[in-house]
Motif scaffolding. Structure first.
Motif, PDB file in Angstrom:
ATOM      1  N   TYR A 177       5.702  -1.960  13.722  1.00  0.00           N
ATOM      2  CA  TYR A 177       4.721  -0.894  13.575  1.00  0.00           C
ATOM      3  C   TYR A 177       5.260   0.412  14.149  1.00  0.00           C
ATOM      4  CZ  TYR A 177       1.795  -4.855  12.525  1.00  0.00           C
ATOM      5  OH  TYR A 177       1.294  -6.008  11.963  1.00  0.00           O
TER       6      TYR A 177
ATOM      7  N   SER B   7       6.977  -2.943   7.166  1.00  0.00           N
ATOM      8  CA  SER B   7       7.362  -3.884   6.112  1.00  0.00           C
ATOM      9  C   SER B   7       6.899  -3.450   4.733  1.00  0.00           C
ATOM     10  CB  SER B   7       6.829  -5.283   6.427  1.00  0.00           C
ATOM     11  OG  SER B   7       5.411  -5.278   6.465  1.00  0.00           O
ATOM     12  N   ASP B   8       5.730  -2.822   4.631  1.00  0.00           N
ATOM     13  CA  ASP B   8       5.209  -2.436   3.313  1.00  0.00           C
ATOM     14  C   ASP B   8       4.728  -0.987   3.257  1.00  0.00           C
ATOM     15  OD1 ASP B   8       2.954  -2.583   4.848  1.00  0.00           O
ATOM     16  OD2 ASP B   8       1.924  -4.081   3.627  1.00  0.00           O
ATOM     17  N   ASN B   9       4.996  -0.218   4.328  1.00  0.00           N
ATOM     18  CA  ASN B   9       4.648   1.203   4.364  1.00  0.00           C
ATOM     19  C   ASN B   9       3.141   1.447   4.294  1.00  0.00           C
ATOM     20  OD1 ASN B   9       5.825   3.805   4.667  1.00  0.00           O
ATOM     21  ND2 ASN B   9       5.338   4.293   2.528  1.00  0.00           N
ATOM     22  N   SER B  10       2.350   0.487   4.727  1.00  0.00           N
ATOM     23  CA  SER B  10       0.894   0.638   4.689  1.00  0.00           C
ATOM     24  C   SER B  10       0.372   1.172   6.018  1.00  0.00           C
ATOM     25  CB  SER B  10       0.226  -0.706   4.380  1.00  0.00           C
ATOM     26  OG  SER B  10       0.477  -1.647   5.407  1.00  0.00           O
TER      27      SER B  10
ATOM     28  N   ARG C 275      -8.911   1.889  -0.609  1.00  0.00           N
ATOM     29  CA  ARG C 275      -7.818   1.863  -1.582  1.00  0.00           C
ATOM     30  C   ARG C 275      -8.265   2.045  -3.033  1.00  0.00           C
ATOM     31  NH1 ARG C 275      -4.915  -3.488   0.385  1.00  0.00           N
ATOM     32  NH2 ARG C 275      -7.133  -4.025   0.552  1.00  0.00           N
TER      33      ARG C 275
ATOM     34  N   ARG D 169       2.748   0.236   9.080  1.00  0.00           N
ATOM     35  CA  ARG D 169       3.404  -1.075   9.050  1.00  0.00           C
ATOM     36  C   ARG D 169       4.699  -0.933   8.262  1.00  0.00           C
ATOM     37  NH1 ARG D 169       0.572  -6.642   7.070  1.00  0.00           N
ATOM     38  NH2 ARG D 169       0.465  -5.515   5.087  1.00  0.00           N
TER      39      ARG D 169
END
Length: 376
Positions: free
Chosen positions: A45, A88-91, A196, A86
């Motif tokens: 993160y 790993s997935d750019n969220s 979203r 995050r």
């Protein structure tokens, strides 16, 4: 003629300089996040630049600029919450620091409400837990990683159908877990939605009207065009009960709503917490909907019963849900699609809003969008 010198002397402070200076220093709570930045990065993160070691304010060398226009000006809204990325997935996510000494049951209850046996039910409106992190140098703290959601009333609801979708979702959770748990803090700030569908490109976590990359305004759809699901987000005051032990009785635990009648002149008698939850929901509907908008007067009888002074006279959550469904039956197609009119709306603004609403409604009818938007 007198005025402000074009170039203030060294002994004078430019307007807002004190605030600029204060914002250029981290608070004690922010320092905690900065000190754990490297560990959080190892866990996947990333924090904003403000919370990285060695940060210097980007506005420091630009005295003529508006400091608020700089992304790192915006500090954490609350000491125990911080936005993050995050890796790993750019969220975008929210990190919530839970102190066990303050809220010993929060993490466990949240995990139960989002357990495998419950989270698959579409009636479950518990904010998802991405993961929990035990802080290695702070035994009293657990970090819950949650998705970045948006306030339930931001942007404002536009139609009667949109606001009925909100109420219906808030009440339908009763069929899932009301028998053994209560929220104790059912107010609007604790109800959010997954943005979203409405915001496919998301938005900036600290300034929701700005785009995620800080380069413009966040673009979005309406709730009718892209239905959303609402979630309860805070379980710090919540409790779980065993129905086999009979109706619970407890001392009052005061949430954000300080108007609960049975708390005002409490005589020391243990109380049933479930009617208090009904009051919280009813008062939220009264303050956020009835007092702010026209055209929703059909909700008044239900809300009045939910906020009765005598707790025993309030409906159960199951009764409130059934009565709400009955209220929907006589509402006509055009009523559900009608514009939700703020009580304090300016007449000139109303004209523009009515024209825009007419065009939107025509488009929704042509594309067969339901009048009461329900999430997939």
């Amino acid at each position: 003629m007198t005025g402000t010198p074009a170039n203030p002397s060294p002994g004078l402070s430019a307007p807002g300089s004190d605030r600029r200076s204060r914002r250029g220093k981290l608070t004690k709570a922010e320092c905690w996040w900065r000190d754990h930045q490297a560990w959080l990065a190892e866990r996947g993160y990333a924090l904003r630049s403000r919370y990285r070691p060695g940060w210097t304010p980007s506005w420091q060398d630009k005295p003529q600029s508006f400091a608020m226009d700089h992304e790192d000006w915006h500090m954490a809204e609350r000491a125990f919450l911080l936005d993050a990325l995050r890796i790993s997935d750019n969220s975008l996510v929210i990190l919530k620091r839970v102190k066990k000494s303050w809220n010993p049951e929060e993490v466990q209850l949240h995990q139960y409400l989002y357990s495998d046996s419950l989270k698959s039910d579409p009636r479950n409106h518990t904010v998802p837990i991405i993961e929990t992190l035990e802080v290695p140098d702070d035994d009293d703290s657990t970090i819950m990683v949650l998705p970045l959601f948006r306030d339930c009333n931001d942007p404002c609801w536009l139609t009667i159908g949109e606001i009925l979708s909100f109420i219906g979702q808030v009440l339908e959770v009763s069929a899932l877990d009301s028998a053994d748990s209560i929220c104790r803090d059912c107010q609007a700030p604790n109800i959010m939605y997954d943005p979203r569908p409405m915001y496919p490109d998301m938005f900036h976590p600290r300034v929701p009207d700005r785009s995620r990359d800080w380069r413009g305004r966040a673009k979005h759809y309406t709730r009718t065009a892209r239905p959303v699901k609402y979630y309860f987000i805070d379980f710090g005051l919540s409790r779980r009960y065993d129905p086999k032990e009979g109706p619970p009785r407890e001392h009052p635990i005061r949430g954000g709503d300080k108007t609960v009648p049975e708390f005002e002149n409490w005589n020391g008698e243990l109380l049933d917490p479930f009617p208090t939850d009904i009051y919280y929901l009813g008062n939220m509907m009264r303050t956020e909907i009835l007092q702010r908008y026209r055209g929703v007067e059909f909700l008044v009888p239900l809300v009045q019963d939910m906020v009765q002074t005598e707790p025993s006279k309030r409906p159960t959550i199951q009764e409130a849900s059934r009565r709400f469904e009955e209220l929907l039956k006589p509402l006509g197609y055009w009523t559900l699609r009608s514009r939700l009119v703020p009580r304090l709306e300016d007449p000139l603004e109303a004209l523009g809003h009515n024209i825009a609403h007419a065009f939107r409604t025509a488009r929704y009818i042509l594309t067969r969008k339901p009048a009461i938007p329900r999430p997939l």
